[in-house]
Design a protein around this motif. Structure first.
Motif, short mmCIF file in Angstrom:
data_model
loop_
_atom_site.label_atom_id
_atom_site.label_comp_id
_atom_site.label_asym_id
_atom_site.label_seq_id
_atom_site.Cartn_x
_atom_site.Cartn_y
_atom_site.Cartn_z
N UNK A 151 49.63 45.88 35.42
CA UNK A 151 50.25 45.19 36.56
C UNK A 151 49.41 45.38 37.81
N UNK A 152 48.91 46.60 38.02
CA UNK A 152 48.08 46.86 39.20
C UNK A 152 46.81 46.02 39.17
N UNK A 153 46.18 45.91 38.00
CA UNK A 153 44.95 45.13 37.88
C UNK A 153 45.22 43.65 38.04
N UNK A 154 46.32 43.16 37.46
CA UNK A 154 46.68 41.75 37.61
C UNK A 154 46.83 41.40 39.08
N UNK A 155 47.49 42.28 39.84
CA UNK A 155 47.74 42.01 41.25
C UNK A 155 46.48 42.17 42.11
N UNK A 156 45.52 42.96 41.66
CA UNK A 156 44.33 43.23 42.47
C UNK A 156 43.14 42.34 42.14
N UNK A 157 43.09 41.81 40.91
CA UNK A 157 41.87 41.15 40.44
C UNK A 157 41.47 39.95 41.30
N UNK A 158 42.45 39.26 41.86
CA UNK A 158 42.14 38.08 42.66
C UNK A 158 41.98 38.34 44.14
N UNK A 159 42.12 39.59 44.56
CA UNK A 159 42.09 39.94 45.98
C UNK A 159 40.69 40.40 46.37
N UNK A 160 39.99 39.64 47.24
CA UNK A 160 38.62 40.02 47.60
C UNK A 160 38.53 41.33 48.37
N UNK A 161 39.65 41.78 48.92
CA UNK A 161 39.65 43.05 49.66
C UNK A 161 39.87 44.26 48.77
N UNK A 162 40.25 44.02 47.52
CA UNK A 162 40.50 45.13 46.58
C UNK A 162 39.30 45.24 45.63
N UNK A 163 38.82 46.42 45.43
CA UNK A 163 37.70 46.69 44.51
C UNK A 163 36.54 45.69 44.74
N UNK A 164 36.06 45.56 45.97
CA UNK A 164 35.03 44.54 46.24
C UNK A 164 33.73 44.77 45.46
N UNK A 165 33.53 46.02 45.01
CA UNK A 165 32.30 46.34 44.28
C UNK A 165 32.36 45.96 42.81
N UNK A 166 33.51 45.44 42.34
CA UNK A 166 33.72 45.22 40.90
C UNK A 166 33.64 43.76 40.49
N UNK A 167 32.93 42.94 41.26
CA UNK A 167 32.70 41.56 40.82
C UNK A 167 33.47 40.53 41.62
N UNK A 168 33.20 39.28 41.32
CA UNK A 168 33.82 38.15 42.01
C UNK A 168 35.31 38.08 41.67
N UNK A 169 36.18 37.99 42.68
CA UNK A 169 37.62 37.97 42.41
C UNK A 169 38.02 36.85 41.44
N UNK A 170 39.01 37.15 40.62
CA UNK A 170 39.60 36.17 39.70
C UNK A 170 41.08 36.47 39.57
N UNK A 171 41.91 35.50 39.83
CA UNK A 171 43.36 35.69 39.71
C UNK A 171 43.88 35.09 38.41
N UNK A 172 44.29 35.93 37.44
CA UNK A 172 44.96 35.37 36.27
C UNK A 172 46.23 34.63 36.71
N UNK A 173 46.61 33.62 35.93
CA UNK A 173 47.70 32.74 36.36
C UNK A 173 49.07 33.19 35.89
N UNK A 174 49.13 33.90 34.77
CA UNK A 174 50.43 34.32 34.23
C UNK A 174 50.32 35.72 33.64
N UNK A 175 51.41 36.49 33.80
CA UNK A 175 51.51 37.83 33.23
C UNK A 175 52.78 37.91 32.40
N UNK A 176 52.64 38.41 31.17
CA UNK A 176 53.77 38.54 30.25
C UNK A 176 53.92 39.98 29.78
N UNK A 177 55.17 40.36 29.51
CA UNK A 177 55.47 41.58 28.77
C UNK A 177 55.80 41.19 27.33
N UNK A 178 55.25 41.94 26.39
CA UNK A 178 55.58 41.75 24.98
C UNK A 178 56.98 42.32 24.71
N UNK A 179 57.85 41.50 24.14
CA UNK A 179 59.20 41.96 23.75
C UNK A 179 59.22 42.02 22.23
N UNK A 180 58.80 43.14 21.69
CA UNK A 180 58.61 43.24 20.25
C UNK A 180 59.91 43.23 19.46
#
Length: 293
Positions: A151-180
């Protein structure tokens, strides 16, 4: 040409990817989707659940064996796979519970541990991410930590101010929890076994169900993937130390599973695209937004 669809599934240990959402991944691979499994730990502290392999030489090389098993399962599913490199926390038992091992995954700082996953998200650029719910699917320390980091990575990956040293920002479009597991699913399988004149492995499970909340009402998305259940089981068997081929998981005949509950189920928890619920496709709304390949 429309962009190719990409799915990232984040899991705690090698073997989790084959027991949670595996048929869904195999289905999407067959449809041409790029699928990346991210494995947070090496499974070094997992149990050897196959009695035929509970031998000293297996325990002595468990880390290497788990990696080889992951390679075999990855090939069965047709997915790509990446290791985050954290160390298995083990499943503490006893009352009171013993402390977790120093340096293990579950004791990492979430902000720090999310960094490698943010980097992978920015490199792979998934449209959809799947992971576990806040209880980890079940309360294993590594599963709960996998949830937090995902969840933390999903919320941070698209933010250019978060982890700026780790590559060009990319925001995934959907996040799911597996309900096994839901009460509806277990009941359907149980009743299917009884109707076929077979002994159900779920009898005690259902009797104890009131001890846990039913996650069935949380399901938003049911992916029809019954034809890939055999692929799922082959991938699970590839984790030979983790799964007893004569055990519980394989007691329900395949045809009965496919008939009684032909879907794998998920809860949509984040979305930046319009996708009316309920859904039958993890990429609902993504395809319509022009990303279908």
């Amino acid at each position: 040409m429309a962009e190719k669809l990409r799915l990232m599934a984040v899991h705690a240990h090698p073997d989790d990817e084959s027991s949670k959402g595996a048929a869904t991944m195999a289905k999407y691979v067959a449809e041409g989707v790029d699928v990346l499994v991210v494995t947070c730990t090496g499974g070094e502290r997992g149990s050897v659940l196959n009695p035929k392999l509970d031998r000293p030489e297996v325990w002595a090389n468990i880390g290497e064996i788990r990696r080889a098993e992951m390679d075999a399962a990855r090939a069965v599913l047709g997915v790509e796979q990446a290791w985050l490199g954290f160390v298995d926390s083990g499943l503490p038992e006893g009352d009171p519970l013993p402390p977790l091992p120093e340096g293990c995954f579950a004791l990492q700082d979430v902000e720090v541990a999310a960094g490698p996953l943010v980097k992978l998200m920015r490199e792979f650029r998934p449209h959809v991410v799947t992971t576990y719910d806040e209880e980890g699917g079940y309360p294993h320390p590594d599963h709960i930590m996998c949830h937090k980091v995902s969840v933390a990575a999903f919320d941070a990956a698209g933010d250019p101010d978060r982890y700026p040293e780790l590559g060009t920002p990319w925001q995934p479009l959907k996040l799911y929890y597996d309900i096994g597991f839901s009460k509806g699913k277990i009941t359907a399988l149980h009743e299917g076994m009884l109707a076929a004149g077979l002994t159900s492995p779920y009898d005690d499970w259902l009797k104890r169900w009131d001890e846990r909340p039913d996650k069935g009402p949380r399901i938003t998305t049911r992916v029809e993937c019954a034809e890939y259940f055999p692929v799922r089981d082959d991938a699970l068997r590839a984790h030979a130390t983790q799964v007893d081929p004569d055990g519980f998981w394989f007691h329900v005949p395949m045809e009965l599973q496919q008939r009684a509950w032909p879907t794998e189920d998920f809860q949509l928890v984040r979305s930046t695209v319009d996708s009316p619920l309920p859904e039958s496709d993890l990429f609902a709304g993504v395809r319509e937004a022009g990303h279908a390949g």
